[in-house]
Design an enzyme around this catalytic site. Structure first.
Site, PDB file in Angstrom:
ATOM      1  N   GLU A  85      98.529  78.341  34.836  1.00  0.00           N
ATOM      2  CA  GLU A  85      99.169  79.147  33.803  1.00  0.00           C
ATOM      3  C   GLU A  85     100.666  78.885  33.693  1.00  0.00           C
ATOM      4  O   GLU A  85     101.397  78.963  34.693  1.00  0.00           O
ATOM      5  CB  GLU A  85      98.923  80.640  34.060  1.00  0.00           C
ATOM      6  CG  GLU A  85      99.468  81.534  32.962  1.00  0.00           C
ATOM      7  CD  GLU A  85      99.077  82.990  33.127  1.00  0.00           C
ATOM      8  OE1 GLU A  85      99.824  83.852  32.640  1.00  0.00           O
ATOM      9  OE2 GLU A  85      98.025  83.256  33.741  1.00  0.00           O
ATOM     10  N   LYS A 277      96.951  92.119  37.194  1.00  0.00           N
ATOM     11  CA  LYS A 277      96.645  90.708  36.980  1.00  0.00           C
ATOM     12  C   LYS A 277      97.910  89.878  37.169  1.00  0.00           C
ATOM     13  O   LYS A 277      97.875  88.768  37.719  1.00  0.00           O
ATOM     14  CB  LYS A 277      96.062  90.501  35.582  1.00  0.00           C
ATOM     15  CG  LYS A 277      95.604  89.070  35.286  1.00  0.00           C
ATOM     16  CD  LYS A 277      96.683  88.222  34.666  1.00  0.00           C
ATOM     17  CE  LYS A 277      96.174  86.829  34.344  1.00  0.00           C
ATOM     18  NZ  LYS A 277      97.237  85.934  33.825  1.00  0.00           N
ATOM     19  N   ASP A 293      90.435  82.020  50.419  1.00  0.00           N
ATOM     20  CA  ASP A 293      89.411  82.456  49.473  1.00  0.00           C
ATOM     21  C   ASP A 293      90.004  83.477  48.506  1.00  0.00           C
ATOM     22  O   ASP A 293      90.095  84.669  48.819  1.00  0.00           O
ATOM     23  CB  ASP A 293      88.239  83.056  50.248  1.00  0.00           C
ATOM     24  CG  ASP A 293      87.060  83.439  49.357  1.00  0.00           C
ATOM     25  OD1 ASP A 293      87.240  83.496  48.122  1.00  0.00           O
ATOM     26  OD2 ASP A 293      85.973  83.686  49.896  1.00  0.00           O
ATOM     27  N   HIS A 390     107.557  83.220  28.171  1.00  0.00           N
ATOM     28  CA  HIS A 390     106.245  82.604  28.384  1.00  0.00           C
ATOM     29  C   HIS A 390     105.994  81.482  27.384  1.00  0.00           C
ATOM     30  O   HIS A 390     105.526  80.403  27.752  1.00  0.00           O
ATOM     31  CB  HIS A 390     105.148  83.659  28.260  1.00  0.00           C
ATOM     32  CG  HIS A 390     103.760  83.097  28.416  1.00  0.00           C
ATOM     33  ND1 HIS A 390     103.256  82.707  29.627  1.00  0.00           N
ATOM     34  CD2 HIS A 390     102.797  82.835  27.496  1.00  0.00           C
ATOM     35  CE1 HIS A 390     102.038  82.234  29.465  1.00  0.00           C
ATOM     36  NE2 HIS A 390     101.726  82.297  28.180  1.00  0.00           N
TER      37      HIS A 390
END
Length: 435
Positions: A85, A277, A293, A390
């Site tokens: 991202e 998130k 993991d 962004h």
């Protein structure tokens, strides 16, 4: 039309690719060429990658970036981050520099206990089962000692076993709740091996007890839990409110607006999910880079965010006596030995970059990456807006989608330094250049 295949796993890698090409891509040779492009030219290294999972056909690359200037407990770190991202690494780096000038990040390990369960059903009297468990508990532990010897020598092992009555939630359902210390190992294989031994011993002794001849016991499963609310780390930053002033941003106004944004995420699940998130953008990137993991970590952290009955923000703010404090407590079960940590060359490199942390130190580094990422996101949201930064970082992805030339990229980068980046505006700009 595609069809099922028998014995796919027994085919060579080349044969697997050929079958996929013939079945799904009309035998297009470009398909095979694409997959082979991502094979490593070092055959030994490629074999290592092939053996990580089953039915390997090629390697799937993610960018590995580095976010420098993280001052954690008075030590500087450059943190490796594997993620696709745009703007995540840049945002983490910016937050790291911001806080390095204001005392840096402080972390504390609050616990390292990991958990596993033997889940079973029993249809007899609870009092008889409890008495039985109390009598055979030492036997359960002694039967598993050979499995725990190496871990015990290093200072870890089983902490306790408890019988838990869950019949109020599900008819005849009980569990052996087992707690472990696994030190620098994530510990999944160790815990699961111990649990399976506990279940075997428990069932054998149960069948030998004459009181239970007419009672039925059924072991359902023995498995660790990825919910580790007592394997906790706290990360925080703090400074006087007036030190939050930056460019045209007033520190007092920034602190109040930032705190309000976090408060919204503490009461509104729709916002909390996106808020958290953002935290996981930082956490997952470091988890991937260090061969841990991320699915287990994700599941455990999101469960922790719901521990009070509704899904809430993982980060918190308070402003008291002119001091702004931003912090987070999260569960992290991580390993610095075992798994890919000593196998994957880039994972080994990342551990070297991090100065060979133990599991506790890695917990602190990972938590800080998440806190920094969240700070950067909320800071942008409450000041300039999230899209400005962004989309600037996303510009190169759009240009690559449009197959822009080096010259076109240079002109676009120059133009969009002072103009808003949107997908449509970039498309229009490139079309105008080409016409």
């Amino acid at each position: 039309m595609s069809k099922a295949i028998s014995g796919f796993s027994k085919l060579s890698k080349t044969q697997k690719i050929q079958w996929l090409s013939d079945t799904y891509f009309s035998g297009n040779t470009e398909t095979s060429q694409l997959l082979e492009t991502y094979w490593n030219s070092d055959k030994k290294l490629q074999q290592l990658h092939d053996e990580f999972i089953e039915n390997t056909i090629t390697n799937y690359y993610l960018p590995l970036g580095v976010a420098p200037n993280f001052l954690i407990n008075d030590t500087y770190y450059s943190i490796p981050m594997a993620i696709e991202e745009s703007s995540v690494v840049a945002a983490a780096s910016k937050a790291a520099k911001f806080w390095s000038e204001r005392g840096g990040f402080k972390t504390t390990i609050l616990g390292t206990t990991k958990v596993g369960h033997v889940h079973f059903t029993y249809n007899g009297a609870y009092e008889d089962l409890l008495d039985f468990f109390n009598r055979i508990k030492p036997t359960l532990i002694s039967d598993a000692l050979p499995l725990m010897s190496s871990m015990k020598k290093r200072g870890g092992g089983l902490i306790d076993i408890q019988l838990v009555n869950k019949t109020a939630s599900l008819k005849n359902y009980y569990q052996l709740h087992c707690e472990f210390e696994t030190l620098d190992a994530m510990g999944a294989n160790f815990i699961n091996s111990c649990l399976e031994q506990f279940s075997k011993s428990f069932e054998e002794r149960f069948m030998e007890d004459i009181r239970f001849r007419e009672s039925e016991l059924s072991i359902i499963m023995s498995i660790l839990s990825n919910y580790v609310p007592n394997c906790l780390v706290r990360a925080e930053v703090s400074c006087p409110v007036d030190q939050l002033s930056e460019n045209e941003i007033n520190g007092q106004e920034f602190a109040q607006k930032f705190a309000q944004a976090v408060a919204i995420a503490e009461v509104e699940p729709y916002r909390a999910v996106t808020h958290n998130k953002g935290i996981m953008n930082g956490i997952d990137a470091v988890i991937l880079a260090t061969g841990n993991d991320f699915r287990a970590v994700e599941a455990g952290i999101h469960a922790y965010a719901s521990k009070e009955g509704s899904y809430k923000s993982l980060t918190h703010v308070h402003i008291k006596n002119g001091i702004f404090t931003f912090w987070m407590e999260i569960p992290l079960a991580l390993g610095t030995v075992g798994g890919l940590t000593k196998l994957h060359p880039l994972v080994k490199w990342c551990f070297e970059l991090l100065q060979h942390p133990n599991a506790k130190e890695l917990m602190q580094i990972v938590a800080v990456a998440g806190l920094a990422q969240n700070f950067a996101a909320v800071k942008s949201l409450t000041t300039t807006g999230i899209q400005k930064g962004h989309m600037k970082m996303h510009l190169m992805n759009i240009l690559n989608q449009l197959e822009a030339s080096t010259s076109e990229k240079g002109k676009a980068i120059s133009y969009f330094k002072t103009n808003a980046v949107t997908h449509s505006s970039v498309v229009t700009f490139i079309e105008n250049l080409r016409s």
